[in-house]
Design an enzyme around this catalytic site. Structure first.
Site, PDB file in Angstrom:
ATOM      1  N   HIS B 191       0.175  -1.445   0.289  1.00 46.63           N
ATOM      2  CA  HIS B 191       0.185   0.091   0.526  1.00 46.63           C
ATOM      3  C   HIS B 191       0.743   0.846   0.096  1.00 46.63           C
ATOM      4  O   HIS B 191       0.492   2.191  -0.592  1.00 46.63           O
ATOM      5  CB  HIS B 191      -1.609  -0.019   1.421  1.00 46.63           C
ATOM      6  CG  HIS B 191      -1.907  -1.115   1.456  1.00 46.63           C
ATOM      7  ND1 HIS B 191      -2.394  -1.727   1.875  1.00 46.63           N
ATOM      8  CD2 HIS B 191      -2.810  -1.165   0.015  1.00 46.63           C
ATOM      9  CE1 HIS B 191      -3.278  -2.582   1.384  1.00 46.63           C
ATOM     10  NE2 HIS B 191      -3.652  -2.022   0.579  1.00 46.63           N
ATOM     11  N   GLU B 433      14.735 -10.700 -29.039  1.00 49.44           N
ATOM     12  CA  GLU B 433      15.683  -9.905 -28.411  1.00 49.44           C
ATOM     13  C   GLU B 433      17.243 -10.636 -29.094  1.00 49.44           C
ATOM     14  O   GLU B 433      18.535 -10.359 -27.785  1.00 49.44           O
ATOM     15  CB  GLU B 433      15.605 -10.626 -26.859  1.00 49.44           C
ATOM     16  CG  GLU B 433      14.639  -8.879 -26.815  1.00 49.44           C
ATOM     17  CD  GLU B 433      14.560  -9.963 -24.581  1.00 49.44           C
ATOM     18  OE1 GLU B 433      14.816  -8.592 -23.893  1.00 49.44           O
ATOM     19  OE2 GLU B 433      13.335 -11.163 -24.741  1.00 49.44           O
ATOM     20  N   ASP B 457      18.487  -6.067 -24.330  1.00 48.82           N
ATOM     21  CA  ASP B 457      18.620  -7.193 -24.720  1.00 48.82           C
ATOM     22  C   ASP B 457      19.394  -7.645 -25.780  1.00 48.82           C
ATOM     23  O   ASP B 457      20.776  -8.096 -26.018  1.00 48.82           O
ATOM     24  CB  ASP B 457      18.378  -8.770 -23.846  1.00 48.82           C
ATOM     25  CG  ASP B 457      18.291  -9.323 -22.358  1.00 48.82           C
ATOM     26  OD1 ASP B 457      19.208  -8.938 -22.026  1.00 48.82           O
ATOM     27  OD2 ASP B 457      17.032  -8.963 -22.145  1.00 48.82           O
ATOM     28  N   CYS B 504       9.928  -2.067 -27.462  1.00 51.89           N
ATOM     29  CA  CYS B 504       9.692  -1.541 -26.335  1.00 51.89           C
ATOM     30  C   CYS B 504      11.570  -1.676 -25.858  1.00 51.89           C
ATOM     31  O   CYS B 504      10.717  -1.792 -24.080  1.00 51.89           O
ATOM     32  CB  CYS B 504       9.004  -2.842 -25.485  1.00 51.89           C
ATOM     33  SG  CYS B 504       9.752  -4.650 -25.232  1.00 51.89           S
TER      34      CYS B 504
END
Lengths: 97, 580
Positions: B191, B433, B457, B504
């Site tokens: 939290h 990758e 990578d 990405c």
């Protein structure tokens, strides 16, 4: 005259070395001039200061744990005898109290 | 100067003086004192012991009179500990020998005892930790007295350093002058982390021992963009960060004007800007930054919890939370990218000699098929709730892809038999990758629904450089002509095959490479949510024609340096005010 002395006892009271037994032990040990150490043989622990409330709690001693009480100093024999009696006696506490 | 790596839960950069908060609500103002003040600190400690004992004796008397002996006995041990000569000597020695402040010495010694109680076998004795903590707090209150400060009473902006914060404390940060937070603990799904996130200031957590490495008044940089905390930075570092901080503030101000505008080039070409997220609650941040979907949902956070392996239900809940938060926008879930990390290495008897080339990622999943299937089932079930796409990481051969798909079909059959609802026709793709997958991109295009290029990578494996290794990290440069050419080939192959292709890696969020990537035909960029506004700004200023020209030229260079300086020059033409 300095001497050293030790003996082995078993913790018999149900709660083991909890707050009140620890304080009783510290109070009694502090009445002697000698250095007092306690080792929990059942846990292969180190020697802990018998006059220290914090150290005795670290003994991690439950009912059935074997302790070695050692003293070094002028009144070593008397100290070990009195402290061993206190432990054997279950710290003067009736079962379940 | 020390650089500590943690987990970022808020955006941006904060630079400031440290305020160090102890595990409870005490602020220990300084760790050490001048030699001349040592005796004064020892006296402070002795006084605090006396006051604490007097308080407890009064309390005991009252308890004895009102509640009886049993209740009074509770504090007998507390008094015993305060009178304990061994303990007092330990603390006094710390003040004397290390010039620690009374508060810091007390806290250090009491923490050490708490740790020792933690190792005990008797569960009732473990409870003693709470007593020790109570004694510690009583002493600290008596040492710090009126100098103890509430965060609400801060008179100038400061960076908060603490072991942990309670959710209540975290929720109150908005009313203080705190500009950033660094915590020892790493409960990223806690939290506290969620509240830090909604607080919206730079925070880095999971730093293990940052609270012991800083004293009140030290200068500290919280770099939530790179998940770093830098203690007592040198002049150069400080200057660099001040510039970045300024830039960040300016960018954040532009956000409001950009968020609802389409990411479209000046000549009308749409570009999809997606977000990379680590935690479910980041889906909301993504939307706030204008993401059109999640291009990479990393799932390794599920292993951060103390219980270790996450159950199917825990996973299902986390995936559903993310998918629902994105309100119908696509979410690409990547299966576990484990290996070479704490979770897997701890389970091994012998550490791998070369973990980056070892049992990691899809290989780890295929070697632990039970775990893998559990995850696939959770994803298939969550896919009922929205536009889920499934992505396998680090493939190096078609055989691996086929094997992963077979496991996926097994998971589907399990769900079918059990009568559990799931989505059968979800797009399945790969994170490209490895150099092997890049070379075989045409073959992969025949079998996969989409490709997402993981440049972090891919570059590491192309140039054989570990960027985490300081001695060689300078050779890790995304401007390497070999990477640019590989990217160009992969994107063209995908375009020809009609396969959806996105990128990405960190490159996608770097303005330096945006024109090049646009120019080679990339139309889908996935990045940290914080980077979206700047990339959108750049795309709205560019034209495809210009980007193609830049890409063609960039591909003619022979060295990284030429590439970087050329791209910087071209990007500056569009963003003259931004430090590129």
């Amino acid at each position: 005259m300095n001497s050293s002395c030790s003996c082995e006892v078993e913790v018999v009271n149900a709660q083991g070395m909890h707050a009140r037994p620890v304080m009783k032990f510290v109070d009694l040990a502090s009445q002697f001039e000698s250095e007092v150490t306690v080792r929990n043989l059942s846990r292969r622990g180190e020697d802990l200061d018998g006059k220290s409330a914090m150290h005795l709690m670290l003994l991690d001693a439950a009912q059935g744990s074997r302790l070695r009480i050692s003293a070094r100093g002028a009144d070593a024999a008397a100290a070990v005898k009195a402290l061993a009696a206190l432990v054997r006696d279950g710290f003067g506490m009736s079962e379940g109290a | 100067m020390e650089i500590l790596r943690g987990i970022a839960v808020g955006p941006g950069i904060a630079i400031g003086e440290a305020v160090v908060l102890d595990a409870e609500d005490f602020r220990i103002p300084c760790r050490s004192v001048a030699r001349a003040a040592v005796e004064q600190e020892r006296e402070k400690f002795r006084q605090a012991v006396e006051c604490s004992i007097a308080e407890l004796e009064r309390q005991t008397q009252w308890l004895l009179g009102n509640l009886g002996r049993e209740a009074a006995n509770v504090f007998a041990w507390h008094i015993g500990v305060l009178k304990d000569a061994k303990l007092q000597q330990g603390i006094l020695r710390n003040i004397q020998e290390k010039a620690y402040s009374a508060a810091y010495a007390t806290s250090t010694v009491m923490r050490e005892y708490q740790r020792r109680f933690l190792q005990m076998s008797d569960p009732l004795l473990v409870e003693r930790i709470r007593d020790v903590r109570d004694i510690e707090r009583r002493l600290l209150r008596n040492i710090l007295g009126d100098t103890r400060e509430d965060l609400a009473h801060l008179t100038k902006p400061a960076v908060l350093i603490a072991h942990d914060l309670t959710p209540t404390q975290t929720a109150q940060l908005a009313d203080t002058l705190v500009t950033g937070v660094a915590l020892d603990v790493g409960g990223a799904t806690s939290h506290t982390a969620i509240l830090l996130h909604s607080w919206g200031r730079p925070s880095v957590i999971g730093l293990n021992d940052v609270s012991t490495r800083l004293s009140g008044g030290d200068t500290v940089i919280i770099d939530a963009v790179n998940q770093l905390v830098i203690t007592n930075p040198d002049e150069t570092t400080l200057k660099e960060y001040r510039e970045q901080e300024l830039n960040y503030t300016r960018l954040a101000a532009e956000l409001d004007t950009l968020r609802d505008l389409p990411s479209i080039t000046r000549d009308g070409e749409s570009v999809h800007l997606l977000s990379n997220v680590e935690f479910p609650h980041e889906a909301r941040t993504s939307l706030a930054k204008g993401a059109e979907g999640v291009g990479l949902f990393r799932t390794e956070f599920l292993f951060l919890q103390p219980s270790g392996f996450p159950s199917e239900e825990e996973q299902y809940r986390a995936y559903v939370e993310t998918v629902r938060a994105m309100e119908g926008r696509p979410v690409t879930i990547r299966t576990f990218d484990l290996g070479a990390d704490k979770y897997t290495q701890e389970k091994r008897y012998e550490h791998e000699r070369n973990p980056m080339l070892g049992l990691r990622s899809i290989r780890y999943s295929l070697a632990n098929v039970g775990m893998f299937k559990t995850q696939l089932r959770a994803i298939l079930r969550a896919a009922v709730e929205g536009e889920v796409r499934l992505m396998f990481p680090l493939l190096m051969s078609l055989m691996e892809f086929r094997q992963a798909k077979m496991t996926l079909h097994d998971a589907m059959e399990d769900l079918e038999e059990a009568g559990i609802p799931y989505r059968r026709e979800l797009p399945v793709g790969i994170m490209l990758e490895t150099p092997a997958a890049a070379i075989q991109v045409k073959e992969f295009c025949r079998e996969v629904d989409f490709i997402s290029i993981g440049t972090n990578d891919l570059l590491q494996y192309l140039v054989a450089v570990d960027r985490g290794n300081e001695e060689v990290s300078r050779f890790y440069d995304p401007s390497h002509p070999a990477l640019l050419r590989t990217l160009s080939d992969v994107v063209s192959a995908c375009t020809k095959a009609g396969r959806d292709c996105s990128l990405c890696g960190e490159m996608a969020g770097s303005p330096l490479y945006a024109l090049f990537l646009l120019g080679i035909g990339l139309r889908s960029f996935s990045m940290a949510p914080a980077n979206i506004p700047e990339i959108k700004k750049l795309i709205r200023l560019a034209t495809v024609a210009q980007a193609r020209r830049v890409a063609r030229r960039a591909l003619t260079f022979e060295t990284e340096r030429q590439v970087t300086s050329y791209l910087r020059e071209e990007t500056r033409k569009l963003l003259p005010e931004d430090p590129i």
